[in-house]
Design a protein around this motif. Structure first.
Motif, PDB file in Angstrom:
ATOM      1  N   MET A  21       0.445  -0.645  -0.316  1.00 23.69           N
ATOM      2  CA  MET A  21       0.111  -0.336  -0.209  1.00 23.69           C
ATOM      3  C   MET A  21       1.006   0.980   0.138  1.00 23.69           C
ATOM      4  N   SER A  22       2.588   1.218  -1.179  1.00 25.70           N
ATOM      5  CA  SER A  22       2.707   2.514  -0.533  1.00 25.70           C
ATOM      6  C   SER A  22       2.205   3.619  -1.190  1.00 25.70           C
ATOM      7  N   LEU A  23       2.414   4.111  -0.920  1.00 24.39           N
ATOM      8  CA  LEU A  23       1.889   6.095  -1.481  1.00 24.39           C
ATOM      9  C   LEU A  23       3.066   7.126  -2.162  1.00 24.39           C
ATOM     10  N   ALA A  63       3.159   5.360   4.735  1.00 27.39           N
ATOM     11  CA  ALA A  63       2.974   4.953   3.773  1.00 27.39           C
ATOM     12  C   ALA A  63       3.338   5.679   2.565  1.00 27.39           C
ATOM     13  N   ARG A  78      -8.196  10.954  -4.891  1.00 23.42           N
ATOM     14  CA  ARG A  78      -8.229  10.382  -3.642  1.00 23.42           C
ATOM     15  C   ARG A  78      -8.663  11.194  -2.763  1.00 23.42           C
ATOM     16  N   VAL A  97      -5.514   4.906   4.311  1.00 26.62           N
ATOM     17  CA  VAL A  97      -4.516   4.692   3.935  1.00 26.62           C
ATOM     18  C   VAL A  97      -5.063   3.179   2.723  1.00 26.62           C
ATOM     19  N   PHE A  98      -5.676   2.496   3.494  1.00 24.49           N
ATOM     20  CA  PHE A  98      -5.974   1.230   2.367  1.00 24.49           C
ATOM     21  C   PHE A  98      -7.225   2.125   1.302  1.00 24.49           C
ATOM     22  N   CYS A 105      -6.669   4.474  -0.290  1.00 26.95           N
ATOM     23  CA  CYS A 105      -6.111   5.620  -0.905  1.00 26.95           C
ATOM     24  C   CYS A 105      -5.176   3.968  -1.929  1.00 26.95           C
ATOM     25  N   SER A 106      -5.115   2.957  -2.045  1.00 26.06           N
ATOM     26  CA  SER A 106      -4.642   2.102  -1.958  1.00 26.06           C
ATOM     27  C   SER A 106      -4.507   1.317  -3.767  1.00 26.06           C
ATOM     28  N   ASP A 107      -4.297   0.877  -4.779  1.00 25.65           N
ATOM     29  CA  ASP A 107      -4.978   0.130  -5.304  1.00 25.65           C
ATOM     30  C   ASP A 107      -6.154  -0.946  -5.133  1.00 25.65           C
ATOM     31  N   ALA A 108      -5.846  -1.810  -3.808  1.00 26.33           N
ATOM     32  CA  ALA A 108      -7.188  -2.613  -3.517  1.00 26.33           C
ATOM     33  C   ALA A 108      -8.018  -1.749  -3.359  1.00 26.33           C
TER      34      ALA A 108
END
Length: 257
Positions: free
Chosen positions: A1-3, A28, A133, A233-234, A236-239
């Motif tokens: 979950m790297s930003l 992150a 996001r 963070v989640f 904002c992640s690709d997931a």
């Protein structure tokens, strides 16, 4: 979950929930912009400390969230906003027929209207950068209600609605918008209220927390600012690329009742 390489603006973030979210976004890898209405040396030092701790660029920008022009200027001064977290908020408790008009106006302005202005300013930048996001910090009171909190509840219900509209307007783009709905969160402000509640109710700390402060939170545990940061963070992640226009409750089961 790297930003890594992303820039996040978090309103109302020199303490409490906003600060916790800023720290987790920086952890992150995101560069972060902290904000509040003050402009003190300690505000800038706080940002510098986060930058040093996590190896990111961290800045503090003063902006009064009760003023639309300053809300928009905050985004413009950032120089590129990938992640917008609308967190700024205030509270006042009173019956509707006794609720001060100025308090109503201030709560609606800071808790709701500010998010309209920052989002309106941020979306063109996100579109230009091809990714974005928006995370709005609503509340369990964005989904349910309590007496004596008319302005806050109206604003938080409004934030949920604004999140849905933002999501629909960006649905075919790589931009998402969601609302996080916390229950009671253990912040320094809440921690400071515990001794007064103990005195008022003649209870020890554990009892007043469980039976008074967390009476509506079935888990009988406060949410933490780190948990809210992790949820942000989640999102904002690709997931979470296909999670948009919804609410995520971090409330220990409050809204399940």
């Amino acid at each position: 979950m790297s930003l890594n390489g992303k820039t996040a603006v978090i309103t109302g973030s020199n303490s409490g929930i906003g600060l916790g979210i800023a720290r987790e976004l920086a952890r992150a890898g995101a560069d972060v912009v902290l904000n509040s209405f003050t402009d003190r040396d300690e505000d800038h030092a706080l940002a510098a400390g986060i930058g040093k701790e996590f190896g990111v660029t961290a800045r503090y920008i003063k902006a009064d969230m009760s003023r639309g022009d300053e809300c928009r200027a905050l985004i413009e001064q950032t120089g590129g906003c990938d992640i917008l977290v609308n967190n700024a908020g205030i509270q006042h408790v009173a019956p509707i027929d006794e609720f001060p008009t100025k308090k109503w106006d201030a709560i609606i302005a800071i808790n709701l209207t500010s998010a309209f202005h920052t989002t309106a300013a941020a979306l063109p930048e996100m579109r230009a950068r091809g990714w974005g996001r928006v995370v709005n910090i609503a509340s369990a009171h964005g989904l349910t209600a309590s007496p004596y909190k008319s302005a806050y509840i109206a604003a938080k219900h409004g934030i949920v609605g604004l999140s849905k509209t933002t999501a629909l307007e960006t649905a075919e783009e790589p931009i998402t918008c969601n609302a996080i709905c916390p229950g009671y969160v253990l912040t320094p402000l809440v921690e400071a209220q515990i001794p007064d509640q103990m005195k008022a109710h003649g209870m020890d700390r554990d009892t007043v927390v469980r039976d008074v402060m967390l009476a509506r939170q079935p888990s009988k545990q406060f949410a933490t600012v780190e948990q809210l940061g992790g949820t942000t963070v989640f999102l904002c992640s690709d997931a979470a690329a296909q999670i948009t226009g919804t609410t995520i409750s971090v409330d220990g089961g409050w809204t399940a009742l």
